[in-house]
Scaffold this active site. Structure first.
Site, PDB file in Angstrom:
ATOM      1  CE  LYS A 109     -12.201  -0.149  -9.256  1.00 50.84           C
ATOM      2  NZ  LYS A 109     -11.334  -1.080  -8.325  1.00 50.84           N
ATOM      3  CB  ALA A 132      -3.837  -0.715  -5.099  1.00 45.72           C
ATOM      4  CG  ASN A 180      -3.967   5.395  -8.706  1.00 45.79           C
ATOM      5  OD1 ASN A 180      -2.904   5.477  -8.336  1.00 45.79           O
ATOM      6  ND2 ASN A 180      -4.871   4.650  -8.302  1.00 45.79           N
ATOM      7  CB  SER A 239     -13.006   3.599  -4.998  1.00 42.71           C
ATOM      8  OG  SER A 239     -12.610   3.966  -3.856  1.00 42.71           O
ATOM      9  CB  SER A 278     -17.017  -1.061  -9.452  1.00 38.83           C
ATOM     10  OG  SER A 278     -17.951   0.015  -9.082  1.00 38.83           O
ATOM     11  CE1 TYR A 327     -13.672   2.998  -8.715  1.00 35.65           C
ATOM     12  CE2 TYR A 327     -16.128   2.907  -8.853  1.00 35.65           C
ATOM     13  CZ  TYR A 327     -14.897   2.185  -8.095  1.00 35.65           C
ATOM     14  OH  TYR A 327     -14.955   1.190  -7.519  1.00 35.65           O
ATOM     15  CG  LEU A 365     -25.839   7.098   3.017  1.00 32.32           C
ATOM     16  CD1 LEU A 365     -26.380   8.590   3.052  1.00 32.32           C
ATOM     17  CD2 LEU A 365     -26.885   6.099   1.970  1.00 32.32           C
ATOM     18  CG  ASP A 423      -2.150   0.751   1.080  1.00 29.42           C
ATOM     19  OD1 ASP A 423      -1.966   1.979   1.012  1.00 29.42           O
ATOM     20  OD2 ASP A 423      -3.316   0.349   1.149  1.00 29.42           O
TER      21      ASP A 423
END
Length: 332
Positions: A146, A75, A93, A78, A118, A142, A191, A31
């Protein structure tokens, strides 16, 4: 054998590492700590601070851990809202990082990759619940990143035999039940932690972004999954690849959707707090509803989520937030 966990200091990754240790596996954590927390990583796990896109660094990690036979990839950036304003940051990235990783995996001969994908790859679905065979038409960078990553893995499998499982999951909520690890982002955009920050008194009120969506109460509907249930699915995916199966993609979800207002009501019931809220304008890039059909994961991988009640999920999140009002800063 050992399993490399990329992004293992993040919210989901740290739960994955903790779960692997309980499962008897040996996690090797990588990480860069840009969004992750060193304190979130179980001290029993081997930890490397560095970037997945740094090929020399990754070569060293693989060389020092020759027993690694599979990689679990968390990694990536998001945040949907941020990706709308900074698309190039996300493509640079997320996509570039995966390409560099696959290049190194090809060099060192590691041929198993479980990828955190996702529901954002589906965009605005035609029906609910969403199936793996439904069209993938992302409506934000995003989700697009993915989807591109899924396609890159497909061609890397074709060319180099690097087998992968893409796990497309939906909203993640909850924490380790004992409250020792949990969700800590800065800034926070999810949320459930925002609702609980209001319950803690750290925020004055919850802003519900939009009440004119095509849903029963006008607010977004999402499918919530606990991080330990995700961890179990990722381990089952590693097992699936270790058994020699072909690359595949699976949805992970409860198949039950909850609106933002329903989540607020449940959090009030769990915490016993008033949790003031107001309606605000829509955010860009948010589909009306996202609910997963996870029959395939249950049948093929044998996945059986334990946290299938949203109140139970919120209870675990509250155990973390109520004891760590400042997140991991409370452990420094």
């Amino acid at each position: 054998m050992a399993i490399m966990v990329l992004g293992g200091a993040g919210y989901i990754g740290s739960h994955m590492v903790d779960w692997l240790l309980d499962y008897g596996e040996e996690p090797v954590v990588v990480d860069n700590l840009v969004t992750g927390h060193r304190a979130a990583v179980n001290p029993k796990a081997k930890f490397y601070e560095g970037d997945v896109a740094d090929k020399d660094f990754m070569r060293r990690v693989f060389k020092e851990n020759p027993d690694v036979d599979a990689v679990i990839h968390f990694a990536a950036y998001s945040l949907v809202g941020e990706s709308m304003g900074k698309p190039l940051k996300y493509f640079d990235n997320n996509v570039t990082g995966l390409i560099r990783l696959l290049e190194v995996m090809k060099e060192v001969g590691v041929k198993r990759l479980v990828f955190s994908s996702s529901a954002a790859t589906y965009g605005i679905p035609d029906h609910m619940p969403i199936k793996e065979t439904d069209p993938q038409n992302p409506i934000n960078p995003y989700g697009e990143s993915k989807l591109i990553m899924e396609k890159i893995m497909k061609w890397a499998d074709e060319a180099y035999g690097i087998k992968y499982v893409a796990l497309r999951y939906f909203n993640v909520a909850g924490a380790k039940p004992d409250g020792s690890i949990g969700e800590d982002h800065n800034p926070e955009t999810h949320l459930m932690p925002i609702i609980l920050q209001v319950a803690e008194g750290k925020r004055d009120k919850l802003q519900v972004y939009g009440d004119d969506y095509d849903t029963p109460d006008g607010t977004n509907i999402r499918d919530y999954v606990h991080p330990f249930d995700l961890a179990a699915a990722h381990m089952l995916a590693v097992k699936y690849l270790r058994e020699g199966h072909d690359s595949d993609a699976f949805n992970l979800g409860s198949a039950t959707g909850f609106s933002n207002l329903e989540m607020l009501k449940a959090a009030r019931e769990v915490t016993g707090k008033e949790i003031p809220a107001e309606i605000a304008g829509r955010r860009g890039g948010d589909p009306d509803s996202l609910v997963a059909a996870s029959d395939k994961a249950r049948k093929v991988l044998g996945w059986k989520p334990e946290y299938d009640d949203v109140h139970k999920i919120i209870e675990t999140a509250w155990a973390w937030h109520s004891t760590h009002p400042n997140g991991y800063d409370d452990q420094k």
